[in-house]
Design a protein around this motif. Structure first.
Motif, PDB file in Angstrom:
ATOM      1  N   LEU A 242      38.232   3.231  -6.570  1.00  0.00           N
ATOM      2  CA  LEU A 242      38.550   3.783  -7.112  1.00  0.00           C
ATOM      3  C   LEU A 242      36.684   4.985  -6.703  1.00  0.00           C
ATOM      4  O   LEU A 242      36.808   6.300  -6.739  1.00  0.00           O
ATOM      5  N   GLN A 243      36.186   4.153  -6.176  1.00  0.00           N
ATOM      6  CA  GLN A 243      35.045   5.629  -5.515  1.00  0.00           C
ATOM      7  C   GLN A 243      35.047   5.993  -3.888  1.00  0.00           C
ATOM      8  O   GLN A 243      35.101   7.074  -4.267  1.00  0.00           O
ATOM      9  N   LEU A 244      35.701   4.947  -4.208  1.00  0.00           N
ATOM     10  CA  LEU A 244      35.639   5.304  -2.187  1.00  0.00           C
ATOM     11  C   LEU A 244      36.999   6.327  -2.080  1.00  0.00           C
ATOM     12  O   LEU A 244      36.978   7.088  -0.838  1.00  0.00           O
ATOM     13  N   THR A 245      37.926   6.788  -2.752  1.00  0.00           N
ATOM     14  CA  THR A 245      39.529   7.574  -2.345  1.00  0.00           C
ATOM     15  C   THR A 245      40.187   7.528  -3.711  1.00  0.00           C
ATOM     16  O   THR A 245      39.433   7.232  -4.372  1.00  0.00           O
ATOM     17  N   GLU A 246      40.426   8.591  -3.320  1.00  0.00           N
ATOM     18  CA  GLU A 246      41.474   9.358  -4.305  1.00  0.00           C
ATOM     19  C   GLU A 246      42.563   8.532  -4.783  1.00  0.00           C
ATOM     20  O   GLU A 246      43.630   7.631  -3.531  1.00  0.00           O
ATOM     21  N   VAL A 247      42.922   7.713  -5.620  1.00  0.00           N
ATOM     22  CA  VAL A 247      44.090   7.246  -6.367  1.00  0.00           C
ATOM     23  C   VAL A 247      44.610   7.448  -8.106  1.00  0.00           C
ATOM     24  O   VAL A 247      44.236   7.553  -8.979  1.00  0.00           O
ATOM     25  N   TYR A 248      45.754   7.374  -6.629  1.00  0.00           N
ATOM     26  CA  TYR A 248      46.958   8.480  -8.418  1.00  0.00           C
ATOM     27  C   TYR A 248      47.585   7.109  -8.506  1.00  0.00           C
ATOM     28  O   TYR A 248      48.221   6.942  -9.835  1.00  0.00           O
ATOM     29  N   GLN A 249      48.192   5.634  -7.641  1.00  0.00           N
ATOM     30  CA  GLN A 249      49.109   4.803  -8.581  1.00  0.00           C
ATOM     31  C   GLN A 249      47.655   3.853  -7.915  1.00  0.00           C
ATOM     32  O   GLN A 249      48.390   3.699  -6.781  1.00  0.00           O
ATOM     33  N   VAL A 250      47.996   2.674  -8.416  1.00  0.00           N
ATOM     34  CA  VAL A 250      46.904   1.850  -8.107  1.00  0.00           C
ATOM     35  C   VAL A 250      47.355   0.421  -6.756  1.00  0.00           C
ATOM     36  O   VAL A 250      46.571   0.625  -5.682  1.00  0.00           O
ATOM     37  N   SER A 251      48.571   0.300  -7.390  1.00  0.00           N
ATOM     38  CA  SER A 251      48.953  -0.699  -6.375  1.00  0.00           C
ATOM     39  C   SER A 251      49.654  -0.594  -4.788  1.00  0.00           C
ATOM     40  O   SER A 251      49.417  -1.080  -3.944  1.00  0.00           O
ATOM     41  N   THR A 252      49.733   0.856  -4.822  1.00  0.00           N
ATOM     42  CA  THR A 252      50.465   1.733  -3.575  1.00  0.00           C
ATOM     43  C   THR A 252      48.807   2.438  -3.334  1.00  0.00           C
ATOM     44  O   THR A 252      48.665   1.887  -1.456  1.00  0.00           O
ATOM     45  N   ASP A 253      48.327   2.857  -3.373  1.00  0.00           N
ATOM     46  CA  ASP A 253      47.132   3.681  -2.906  1.00  0.00           C
ATOM     47  C   ASP A 253      45.069   3.387  -2.676  1.00  0.00           C
ATOM     48  O   ASP A 253      45.193   2.636  -1.199  1.00  0.00           O
ATOM     49  N   VAL A 254      45.535   2.502  -3.325  1.00  0.00           N
ATOM     50  CA  VAL A 254      44.468   0.886  -3.236  1.00  0.00           C
ATOM     51  C   VAL A 254      45.513   0.091  -1.805  1.00  0.00           C
ATOM     52  O   VAL A 254      44.364  -0.553  -1.154  1.00  0.00           O
ATOM     53  N   SER A 255      46.096  -0.472  -2.591  1.00  0.00           N
ATOM     54  CA  SER A 255      46.772  -1.522  -1.473  1.00  0.00           C
ATOM     55  C   SER A 255      46.866  -0.776   0.338  1.00  0.00           C
ATOM     56  O   SER A 255      46.345  -1.827   1.245  1.00  0.00           O
ATOM     57  N   GLN A 256      47.671   0.498   0.390  1.00  0.00           N
ATOM     58  CA  GLN A 256      46.959   0.704   1.667  1.00  0.00           C
ATOM     59  C   GLN A 256      45.373   1.384   2.118  1.00  0.00           C
ATOM     60  O   GLN A 256      44.913   1.132   3.292  1.00  0.00           O
ATOM     61  N   PHE A 257      44.851   1.371   1.320  1.00  0.00           N
ATOM     62  CA  PHE A 257      43.418   1.419   1.404  1.00  0.00           C
ATOM     63  C   PHE A 257      42.273   0.770   1.897  1.00  0.00           C
ATOM     64  O   PHE A 257      41.963   0.371   3.019  1.00  0.00           O
ATOM     65  N   VAL A 258      42.302  -0.712   1.142  1.00  0.00           N
ATOM     66  CA  VAL A 258      42.147  -2.166   1.790  1.00  0.00           C
ATOM     67  C   VAL A 258      42.733  -2.637   2.721  1.00  0.00           C
ATOM     68  O   VAL A 258      41.923  -3.439   3.666  1.00  0.00           O
ATOM     69  N   ALA A 259      44.524  -2.516   3.010  1.00  0.00           N
ATOM     70  CA  ALA A 259      44.363  -2.690   4.103  1.00  0.00           C
ATOM     71  C   ALA A 259      44.723  -2.139   5.510  1.00  0.00           C
ATOM     72  O   ALA A 259      44.226  -2.992   6.793  1.00  0.00           O
ATOM     73  N   TYR A 260      43.737  -1.190   5.913  1.00  0.00           N
ATOM     74  CA  TYR A 260      44.016  -0.337   6.905  1.00  0.00           C
ATOM     75  C   TYR A 260      43.167   0.796   6.585  1.00  0.00           C
ATOM     76  O   TYR A 260      42.537   1.449   7.933  1.00  0.00           O
ATOM     77  N   ALA A 261      42.448   1.269   5.663  1.00  0.00           N
ATOM     78  CA  ALA A 261      41.388   2.410   6.066  1.00  0.00           C
ATOM     79  C   ALA A 261      39.878   1.968   6.405  1.00  0.00           C
ATOM     80  O   ALA A 261      39.375   1.332   5.977  1.00  0.00           O
ATOM     81  N   PRO A 262      39.485   2.732   7.217  1.00  0.00           N
ATOM     82  CA  PRO A 262      37.806   2.100   7.624  1.00  0.00           C
ATOM     83  C   PRO A 262      36.813   1.748   7.214  1.00  0.00           C
ATOM     84  O   PRO A 262      36.325   0.687   7.712  1.00  0.00           O
ATOM     85  N   GLU A 263      36.581   2.390   5.847  1.00  0.00           N
ATOM     86  CA  GLU A 263      35.839   2.044   5.124  1.00  0.00           C
ATOM     87  C   GLU A 263      35.973   0.443   4.377  1.00  0.00           C
ATOM     88  O   GLU A 263      35.174  -0.541   4.177  1.00  0.00           O
ATOM     89  N   SER A 264      37.251   0.337   3.875  1.00  0.00           N
ATOM     90  CA  SER A 264      37.371  -0.950   3.691  1.00  0.00           C
ATOM     91  C   SER A 264      36.872  -1.918   4.967  1.00  0.00           C
ATOM     92  O   SER A 264      36.576  -3.742   4.681  1.00  0.00           O
ATOM     93  N   PHE A 265      36.528  -1.754   5.833  1.00  0.00           N
ATOM     94  CA  PHE A 265      35.989  -2.831   6.977  1.00  0.00           C
ATOM     95  C   PHE A 265      34.848  -2.816   7.056  1.00  0.00           C
ATOM     96  O   PHE A 265      33.839  -3.246   7.927  1.00  0.00           O
ATOM     97  N   GLU A 266      34.322  -1.154   6.557  1.00  0.00           N
ATOM     98  CA  GLU A 266      32.603  -1.160   6.596  1.00  0.00           C
ATOM     99  C   GLU A 266      32.025  -1.109   5.619  1.00  0.00           C
ATOM    100  O   GLU A 266      30.499  -1.106   5.327  1.00  0.00           O
ATOM    101  N   ASP A 267      32.581  -0.381   4.531  1.00  0.00           N
ATOM    102  CA  ASP A 267      31.626  -0.329   3.335  1.00  0.00           C
ATOM    103  C   ASP A 267      30.570  -1.545   3.352  1.00  0.00           C
ATOM    104  O   ASP A 267      31.478  -3.121   2.812  1.00  0.00           O
ATOM    105  N   ARG A 268      29.558  -1.002   2.108  1.00  0.00           N
ATOM    106  CA  ARG A 268      28.784  -2.202   2.043  1.00  0.00           C
ATOM    107  C   ARG A 268      29.936  -3.268   1.328  1.00  0.00           C
ATOM    108  O   ARG A 268      29.315  -4.136   1.015  1.00  0.00           O
ATOM    109  N   VAL A 269      29.635  -2.600  -0.179  1.00  0.00           N
ATOM    110  CA  VAL A 269      30.486  -3.387  -1.646  1.00  0.00           C
ATOM    111  C   VAL A 269      31.092  -4.135  -0.759  1.00  0.00           C
ATOM    112  O   VAL A 269      31.272  -5.249  -0.548  1.00  0.00           O
TER     113      VAL A 269
END
Length: 501
Positions: A242-269
């Motif tokens: 939620l801090q790294l990307t804009e989320v309107y629907q958690v199940s859809t937006d967070v899923s796509q972010f975690v699965a594919y977004a470069p930040e999910s592979f690089e973010d320290r946390v």
């Protein structure tokens, strides 16, 4: 002639004309790994735990039952009256201020309570009677009981009792006014307005909400592998997204972010959390689950009346291009980036635009490829460690082996064979799940699809979609406890969000 309820039949007898089947769930059983892993990664929340304040309310009731030494019937009555009271206050407040409820589910029994709220008076005696606002004698507690026991809010002692993690002073401070209303026969709207602080939305700034937020966040939990520590990692992962990307629907937006977004592979946390990679694998596996269910629904719902097996399988074959399996596989998008990370192949525009059978088969083939590519925790999230699950019929690794065998052969012939596999599997599973109805003696078989010799037919419509990741329900619970918030449709950290960052 003996009746249908007889335990045995001696000699000839007429059988019942009533159907022994009913619409079953999970006809191909492709969801098991996904659902089991979700249960481990989101402990304490299910698809039917909808509002955070009910956790505290049930804790208050458990404490009061224990204090008063109530018997079973009296305990059930107390709980039902408490739930209807909270539901009535919340329904009234939802009507007056819907914006305050933006992140929350509607209170339980909303549709049943609303007409009386609109009429100006809620009949507490009538609504709280057995099987009125809810069918179970325990109201909506059965939907929460497993989660509340896991969180140790309640126990099964005397059916409902206070658990060791229940903060009785906090729930009393936040909800004690419920007890003042339980002896009322009716609740008029002025009274509901006067007790507005009991609304499900008000846990955000109440002592019971603060206690539940700390319990869910498990901020003092350091022991790896405990259910609380696992839940905390999931909460921290979602909060960071939620801090790294804009989320309107958690199940859809967070899923796509975690699965594919470069930040999910690089973010320290996110990279510091072991569960991020495991969730990524699970999200990718869920695409295969949705594809199997979508393909099966297309096959089943496309039948019109009595259909031959060959017609059933030919319809799938004729919807696909007349190419070899190898050529179809070669035309699919890449599943990994040059850096070796998951690529959003399942969301490829050409694949998205394809007809249902082509798209579903394509996604299934991508999942088979991922079974050979993923490593470590991503692979664990994708398929687990149990060989029986990994190589079970229709699992990605099983499909990868079948595709390898079929590569030089016709894609349409492969589709005919695969449709037969799906049909036969659905029938085996339905029979395996069959149970005898103790009231009628009838063998009840959960299926929508029936086979008779070489014919196939359906008696109802099949559904589709992936397995629930519970993230939408989780977000609602976290919002109710003040850990998350939603403003103008966008999810953010809530006033107690510092507990999960």
């Amino acid at each position: 002639m003996q009746t249908e309820e007889s335990a045995a039949v001696t000699g000839p007898a007429w059988t019942s004309s009533r159907s022994g089947t009913y619409p079953g769930r999970f006809p191909l059983s492709v969801e098991r790994h996904t659902m089991n892993l979700v249960d481990r990664l989101v402990p304490g929340v299910t698809t039917v735990t909808l509002n955070a304040r009910y956790y505290a309310l049930h804790g208050l009731v458990a404490s009061e039952v224990d204090r008063r030494g109530l018997n079973l019937a009296a305990a059930q009555n107390l709980l039902r009256r408490a739930e209807v009271t909270i539901g009535a206050v919340s329904t009234r407040h939802y009507q007056r201020n819907p914006a305050a409820h933006e992140a929350l589910s509607r209170p339980h029994a909303y549709d049943t309570i609303l007409p009386q709220v609109r009429a100006g008076q809620v009949d507490l005696d009538r609504l709280a009677a057995p099987q009125v606002y809810a069918q179970p004698n325990w109201g909506f507690w059965p939907a929460y009981r497993g989660s509340e026991m896991l969180l140790r809010i309640v126990t099964r002692t005397n059916e409902i009792g206070p658990g060791e993690r229940l903060d009785q002073s906090a729930v009393q401070a936040g909800l004690r006014d419920v007890l003042e209303l339980l002896d009322e026969k009716t609740l008029d709207v002025d009274l509901l307005d006067a007790y507005e602080e009991l609304c499900v939305c008000r846990a955000v700034d109440s002592p019971d909400g603060a206690w539940l937020a700390r319990l869910l966040a498990a901020s003092g939990t350091d022991a790896d592998g405990t259910r609380a520590a696992v839940r905390r990692q999931t909460l921290r992962m979602i909060a960071r997204c939620l801090q790294l990307t804009e989320v309107y629907q958690v199940s859809t937006d967070v899923s796509q972010f975690v699965a594919y977004a470069p930040e999910s592979f690089e973010d320290r946390v996110l990279t510091s959390l072991d569960l991020t990679a495991e969730w990524r694998g699970l999200i990718l596996r869920n695409h295969s689950v949705a594809a199997w269910r979508g393909l099966w629904a297309w096959l089943v719902n496309g039948m019109s009346g009595l259909t031959t097996r060959s017609q059933f399988t030919d319809r799938f074959a004729e919807a696909l291009p007349d190419v070899a399996v190898a050529d179809f596989l070669a035309g699919l998008p890449h599943t990994s980036t040059p850096a070796g990370r998951a690529a959003p192949a399942e969301h490829d525009p050409d694949l998205d635009a394809a007809a249902t059978p082509v798209r579903c088969l394509g996604v299934l083939c991508l999942g088979a490829r991922r079974a050979m590519e993923l490593r470590g925790r991503e692979l664990h999230g994708f398929q687990g460690h149990d060989p029986e699950d990994i190589f079970e019929e229709l699992a990605p690794a099983w499909l990868a082996a079948q595709l390898d065998r079929w590569k030089p052969r016709s894609l349409r012939d492969f589709a005919r064979w695969l449709a037969e596999v799906m049909l036969n599997r659905s029938q085996r599973l339905a029979l395996a799940k069959a149970r005898r109805d103790p009231r009628s003696g009838t063998l009840k078989i959960p299926t929508r699809v029936h086979t008779r010799d070489e014919f196939v037919f359906r008696d109802s419509v099949e559904s589709s979609g992936g397995a629930a990741l519970r993230w939408d329900q989780l977000a609602g619970i976290l919002a109710g406890a003040g850990l998350l918030s939603r403003v103008d449709g966008v999810w953010t950290l809530g006033p107690r969000g510092d507990l999960i960052v």
